[in-house]
Design an enzyme around this catalytic site. Sequence first.
Site, PDB file in Angstrom:
ATOM      1  N   ARG A   1     -59.107 -22.772 -30.634  1.00  0.00           N
ATOM      2  CA  ARG A   1     -57.954 -21.909 -30.829  1.00  0.00           C
ATOM      3  C   ARG A   1     -58.235 -20.863 -31.911  1.00  0.00           C
ATOM      4  NH1 ARG A   1     -53.440 -25.036 -28.920  1.00  0.00           N
ATOM      5  NH2 ARG A   1     -51.464 -23.952 -29.183  1.00  0.00           N
TER       6      ARG A   1
ATOM      7  N   ARG B   1     -38.275 -25.826 -21.735  1.00  0.00           N
ATOM      8  CA  ARG B   1     -39.354 -26.810 -21.632  1.00  0.00           C
ATOM      9  C   ARG B   1     -38.890 -28.198 -22.064  1.00  0.00           C
ATOM     10  NH1 ARG B   1     -45.429 -25.978 -23.618  1.00  0.00           N
ATOM     11  NH2 ARG B   1     -44.643 -25.690 -25.737  1.00  0.00           N
TER      12      ARG B   1
ATOM     13  N   ARG C   1     -39.529 -30.315 -27.516  1.00  0.00           N
ATOM     14  CA  ARG C   1     -40.455 -30.363 -28.644  1.00  0.00           C
ATOM     15  C   ARG C   1     -39.861 -29.660 -29.856  1.00  0.00           C
ATOM     16  NH1 ARG C   1     -46.203 -28.467 -26.607  1.00  0.00           N
ATOM     17  NH2 ARG C   1     -46.024 -27.306 -28.542  1.00  0.00           N
TER      18      ARG C   1
ATOM     19  N   ARG D   1     -45.404 -18.921 -33.403  1.00  0.00           N
ATOM     20  CA  ARG D   1     -46.570 -19.406 -32.644  1.00  0.00           C
ATOM     21  C   ARG D   1     -47.195 -18.296 -31.821  1.00  0.00           C
ATOM     22  NH1 ARG D   1     -43.793 -24.076 -29.627  1.00  0.00           N
ATOM     23  NH2 ARG D   1     -45.749 -24.295 -28.490  1.00  0.00           N
TER      24      ARG D   1
END
Length: 212
Positions: free
Chosen positions: A88, A123, A155, A166
């Site tokens: 990443r 999600r 989450r 993010r």
Amino acid sequence: MNLILMGAPGAGKGTQSEKISERWSIPAISTGEILRAAIKAGTALGQEAKTYIDDGKLVPDATVIGIIKEYLASDKCQNGFILDGFPRSIPQAEALDALGVKIDAALSIEVADDTIVKRMSGRRVCSCGASYHVQFNPSKVEGVCDKCGAETYVRADDAPETVTKRLATYHAQTEPLKAYYAEKGLLIEVQGQQEVSDTTRLIFDALDSISV
Ligand code: ADP
Ligand code: ZN
């Protein structure tokens, strides 16, 4: 096949890595899943990771590199693997190269930022690693995982402010990896589609066409 799966948070890496894993019978290793499991178990790793994850930042390179080293050395990875969410950052990619692991392709799922923000709010995930979307990929019974029957949940880092952070982290630290792998002739870009199955088909076609 040794595969790297890239893409912005919420691009569908977890969902697609499951499909690839089934079709090619290779394990998917998700650093995000490993870190969340460590947080749940309350280990030292989990405690370290939590502060970064909740803030939309990357966990330090040395920490995730250590995790990946251990997994890649295990028996189950000897016939291939999918790295979901690793590397990443450029230092992580360099560390992977230094391990001498041959990579066959780095597949990037491309999804626009505004689409990502809309998707993340719907999600739902399960501790077994399964991932759903209330609208685009619902579980058969609302709130219950198809795979293991456990309760699905939102989450913590899918809160809208954290999603924005993010995405910024992705563009600054992870997106440069596309050029890194393009230079090695390994980059495959796939446009993420609204339907999960449409993206899967594009990915399977792309992977079928590389000779490994
Ligand atoms: P997403 O791709 O949707 O952001 P992940 O489950 O892959 O979700 O990762 C969740 C969080 O875990 C990341 O935002 C980051 O804080 C941490 N993380 C996961 N993989 C890495 C990695 N390779 N390096 C550093 N941090 C990581
Ligand atoms: Zn489950």
